[in-house]
Design a protein around this motif. Sequence first.
Motif, PDB file in Angstrom:
ATOM      1  N   LEU A   9     -44.233   2.345  21.032  1.00  0.00           N
ATOM      2  CA  LEU A   9     -43.016   2.180  21.828  1.00  0.00           C
ATOM      3  C   LEU A   9     -41.942   1.428  21.032  1.00  0.00           C
ATOM      4  N   SER A  10     -42.387   0.462  20.216  1.00  0.00           N
ATOM      5  CA  SER A  10     -41.437  -0.267  19.369  1.00  0.00           C
ATOM      6  C   SER A  10     -40.774   0.680  18.379  1.00  0.00           C
ATOM      7  N   PHE A  11     -41.596   1.522  17.762  1.00  0.00           N
ATOM      8  CA  PHE A  11     -41.050   2.461  16.779  1.00  0.00           C
ATOM      9  C   PHE A  11     -40.145   3.486  17.448  1.00  0.00           C
ATOM     10  N   THR A  12     -40.476   3.883  18.660  1.00  0.00           N
ATOM     11  CA  THR A  12     -39.616   4.802  19.415  1.00  0.00           C
ATOM     12  C   THR A  12     -38.243   4.194  19.646  1.00  0.00           C
ATOM     13  N   ALA A  13     -38.228   2.912  20.006  1.00  0.00           N
ATOM     14  CA  ALA A  13     -36.951   2.215  20.224  1.00  0.00           C
ATOM     15  C   ALA A  13     -36.108   2.223  18.957  1.00  0.00           C
ATOM     16  N   ILE A  14     -36.748   1.952  17.815  1.00  0.00           N
ATOM     17  CA  ILE A  14     -36.037   1.905  16.537  1.00  0.00           C
ATOM     18  C   ILE A  14     -35.504   3.286  16.167  1.00  0.00           C
ATOM     19  N   VAL A  15     -36.365   4.289  16.320  1.00  0.00           N
ATOM     20  CA  VAL A  15     -35.999   5.647  15.925  1.00  0.00           C
ATOM     21  C   VAL A  15     -34.852   6.187  16.771  1.00  0.00           C
ATOM     22  N   LEU A  16     -34.838   5.889  18.063  1.00  0.00           N
ATOM     23  CA  LEU A  16     -33.770   6.378  18.939  1.00  0.00           C
ATOM     24  C   LEU A  16     -32.399   5.862  18.480  1.00  0.00           C
ATOM     25  N   GLY A  17     -32.335   4.561  18.205  1.00  0.00           N
ATOM     26  CA  GLY A  17     -31.077   3.991  17.738  1.00  0.00           C
ATOM     27  C   GLY A  17     -30.677   4.539  16.384  1.00  0.00           C
ATOM     28  N   PHE A  18     -31.640   4.615  15.484  1.00  0.00           N
ATOM     29  CA  PHE A  18     -31.406   5.114  14.135  1.00  0.00           C
ATOM     30  C   PHE A  18     -30.950   6.573  14.151  1.00  0.00           C
ATOM     31  N   PHE A  19     -31.618   7.385  14.971  1.00  0.00           N
ATOM     32  CA  PHE A  19     -31.308   8.807  15.059  1.00  0.00           C
ATOM     33  C   PHE A  19     -29.870   9.019  15.551  1.00  0.00           C
ATOM     34  N   MET A  20     -29.482   8.263  16.577  1.00  0.00           N
ATOM     35  CA  MET A  20     -28.119   8.382  17.109  1.00  0.00           C
ATOM     36  C   MET A  20     -27.073   8.104  16.052  1.00  0.00           C
ATOM     37  N   ALA A  21     -27.255   6.997  15.327  1.00  0.00           N
ATOM     38  CA  ALA A  21     -26.246   6.569  14.367  1.00  0.00           C
ATOM     39  C   ALA A  21     -26.099   7.567  13.219  1.00  0.00           C
ATOM     40  N   PHE A  77     -29.592  -5.680  16.439  1.00  0.00           N
ATOM     41  CA  PHE A  77     -29.881  -4.275  16.703  1.00  0.00           C
ATOM     42  C   PHE A  77     -29.493  -3.893  18.127  1.00  0.00           C
ATOM     43  N   ILE A  78     -29.859  -4.722  19.096  1.00  0.00           N
ATOM     44  CA  ILE A  78     -29.512  -4.452  20.493  1.00  0.00           C
ATOM     45  C   ILE A  78     -27.998  -4.430  20.663  1.00  0.00           C
ATOM     46  N   PHE A  79     -27.312  -5.378  20.026  1.00  0.00           N
ATOM     47  CA  PHE A  79     -25.851  -5.400  20.105  1.00  0.00           C
ATOM     48  C   PHE A  79     -25.255  -4.109  19.524  1.00  0.00           C
ATOM     49  N   GLY A  80     -25.781  -3.689  18.381  1.00  0.00           N
ATOM     50  CA  GLY A  80     -25.275  -2.468  17.740  1.00  0.00           C
ATOM     51  C   GLY A  80     -25.499  -1.237  18.599  1.00  0.00           C
ATOM     52  N   VAL A  81     -26.694  -1.101  19.168  1.00  0.00           N
ATOM     53  CA  VAL A  81     -26.997   0.058  20.007  1.00  0.00           C
ATOM     54  C   VAL A  81     -26.142   0.039  21.279  1.00  0.00           C
ATOM     55  N   ALA A  82     -25.977  -1.152  21.868  1.00  0.00           N
ATOM     56  CA  ALA A  82     -25.161  -1.262  23.082  1.00  0.00           C
ATOM     57  C   ALA A  82     -23.709  -0.866  22.798  1.00  0.00           C
ATOM     58  N   LEU A  83     -23.170  -1.349  21.675  1.00  0.00           N
ATOM     59  CA  LEU A  83     -21.794  -1.010  21.315  1.00  0.00           C
ATOM     60  C   LEU A  83     -21.663   0.486  21.038  1.00  0.00           C
ATOM     61  N   PHE A  84     -22.656   1.050  20.365  1.00  0.00           N
ATOM     62  CA  PHE A  84     -22.640   2.481  20.058  1.00  0.00           C
ATOM     63  C   PHE A  84     -22.692   3.306  21.342  1.00  0.00           C
ATOM     64  N   GLY A 173     -29.348   5.744  23.995  1.00  0.00           N
ATOM     65  CA  GLY A 173     -29.017   4.349  23.723  1.00  0.00           C
ATOM     66  C   GLY A 173     -29.592   3.393  24.755  1.00  0.00           C
ATOM     67  N   VAL A 174     -29.486   3.751  26.014  1.00  0.00           N
ATOM     68  CA  VAL A 174     -30.023   2.892  27.087  1.00  0.00           C
ATOM     69  C   VAL A 174     -31.530   2.735  26.927  1.00  0.00           C
ATOM     70  N   LEU A 175     -32.226   3.832  26.662  1.00  0.00           N
ATOM     71  CA  LEU A 175     -33.682   3.768  26.487  1.00  0.00           C
ATOM     72  C   LEU A 175     -34.045   2.915  25.277  1.00  0.00           C
ATOM     73  N   SER A 176     -33.290   3.040  24.186  1.00  0.00           N
ATOM     74  CA  SER A 176     -33.550   2.240  22.996  1.00  0.00           C
ATOM     75  C   SER A 176     -33.384   0.749  23.279  1.00  0.00           C
ATOM     76  N   ILE A 177     -32.348   0.401  24.018  1.00  0.00           N
ATOM     77  CA  ILE A 177     -32.105  -1.008  24.346  1.00  0.00           C
ATOM     78  C   ILE A 177     -33.252  -1.575  25.179  1.00  0.00           C
ATOM     79  N   VAL A 178     -33.674  -0.836  26.195  1.00  0.00           N
ATOM     80  CA  VAL A 178     -34.757  -1.310  27.072  1.00  0.00           C
ATOM     81  C   VAL A 178     -36.051  -1.492  26.284  1.00  0.00           C
ATOM     82  N   LEU A 179     -36.418  -0.507  25.504  1.00  0.00           N
ATOM     83  CA  LEU A 179     -37.665  -0.579  24.735  1.00  0.00           C
ATOM     84  C   LEU A 179     -37.609  -1.703  23.693  1.00  0.00           C
ATOM     85  N   THR A 180     -36.453  -1.882  23.071  1.00  0.00           N
ATOM     86  CA  THR A 180     -36.306  -2.945  22.075  1.00  0.00           C
ATOM     87  C   THR A 180     -36.457  -4.309  22.718  1.00  0.00           C
ATOM     88  N   ALA A 181     -35.793  -4.502  23.849  1.00  0.00           N
ATOM     89  CA  ALA A 181     -35.841  -5.796  24.538  1.00  0.00           C
ATOM     90  C   ALA A 181     -37.255  -6.156  24.965  1.00  0.00           C
TER      91      ALA A 181
END
Length: 565
Positions: A9-21, A77-84, A173-181
Amino acid sequence: MSIRMRRALSFTAIVLGFFMALLDTTIINIALPEMTRHFGGSVSRISWVMNGYNLAFAIFILTASRLADQFGRKKVFIFGVALFTLTSLLAGFATSLGVLILLRVIQGLAGAIIVPVTIPLTTTTFPKEMHGLIIGIWGAVSGIAAASGPALGGILTQKLSWEWIFFVNVPLGVLSIVLTAVFIEESRDNTAGRTIDYGGTLAITGAMFFITYALIKVQDYGWSSSVILGLLGAGLVFLLLFIFTQWRGKEPMLPLSLMRIRTFNGASLTLLIVGAALMNLSLLTSFFLTRMMGMTELKAGLVLSMIAVGSIVSSAISGPLSAKYGSHLFAASGIVVTGGAMYSLSGLHADSALAEVVVRLLVAGVGVGLTMAPVMSSAVRNVPDDKVGISSGVTNMAKALGSVIGVAIIVTVLQHNTNSELGKAGISATKVIQTNTELQPFVKNVLTEAVASIGKQGNAAMDSSDGEADTASAVVHAVELAAAKLPLAEQKAFAADSANQFHEVKLLLSQAGGGMQQAAVKGFSRTFAFAGLLMIPGILFALLSDKRRKPEEPLVLAEPAVLER
């Protein structure tokens, strides 16, 4: 919850944000024509929807890496994903082109925050023995994001609307933030102080801004113009200032000790080459498929996704194997394979079979996967643990800069090659027209001007049967107008032979169009060959990107005291 599930789940959170950017560096290109129709404005202005993102991404990526190391990678990371995510939502509702460009610039800053933090977050989430496999998957995701952008952008634009290119980021992005937190632990560079290196930040921002902006604008002004030379000169001055601040600063954002690690330098330069190669491959092939082979943007995007397919397979294999045997041979092989595939694209013709294109792109994707994952893995392995974050920033900045350099060089070369070949074809067509014994002199003059016009358009008027028919109609109309200005006797002579004259005009125009198309294809062929040869220096850089290790040799991260020179 098991530790395996928590890591997944941690890696999923990272990949979602990374993939979007990363996806947003390429997904936008296919929708630019639709945005132009929606907002109006010039092509030059609409291009800043893409350029604004890339410029902001390039100038802020190293600063973002340093801030994450200092104040917490999870937090940043959370700040970056939220802003994105927020800017993606607002971009979909943008009411003017100016607002959209502004939001894209902010989105680029957010992307620069997200991308470099993903590697240190990943390495702190998984044990060292899994780093090779995980970074291999990371590399595969990188390839998918870069190569699938045109296809996904085409599907969303055609089936829904261009706004959905941005809206699709919101749930991710929302899913990435939740999983990261919930699932990711905070980490930082414990050797980094909390003092911000303002001098270094200003210097590297200025250097990357002027260099990147110069490379973006080089097509407008030319390489030898005073504007471009001035921008590049300013970038060099700021770069030297950055090196000075890092050398003399007490808490520099980039420890210069990293620059003494031979393998780190090799990895960074390799990724510079890979960044240029990926962009050149995508850009050249996209134009060739749509302009020379007559594919729709959607079909061309789907064909280009074959690069991602090849990259997925080879990244998953080369990542863990390179951790055992060293990355340098995998990376060098990947450069050779990618360069060879790029060079082989020079053998395509306007009527080449789809399979010929697909096979070449698959092979190119395999080469990218062989290079990307092992080199990123090497960049992590060969630096001290606490410097993984800033090293990720440097390598990602090198890749981003390579993309911009690649576009600047390859577009210049393509224009030169195409204009050269079209010029030769135009001269040949003109000779045929002037030596024709059927055409009346004034008709020859009109037809010669039409052929010259086609050459200046880069064969755009002859890209399809409809375009050819429109051009023929325009020439016939021009001949009729010219005939109306002739003396009465000459008008009568032309009217008596008009059917034969128009038949010859259409015949010669068709021949000229065919010659122009062949010339344009030859221009692309020469450029593909050049792009392939341009990758040769990457072989040397790749060989320097890691040390050879025996399978049983444990992975030991370099310590500051034993840095390679």
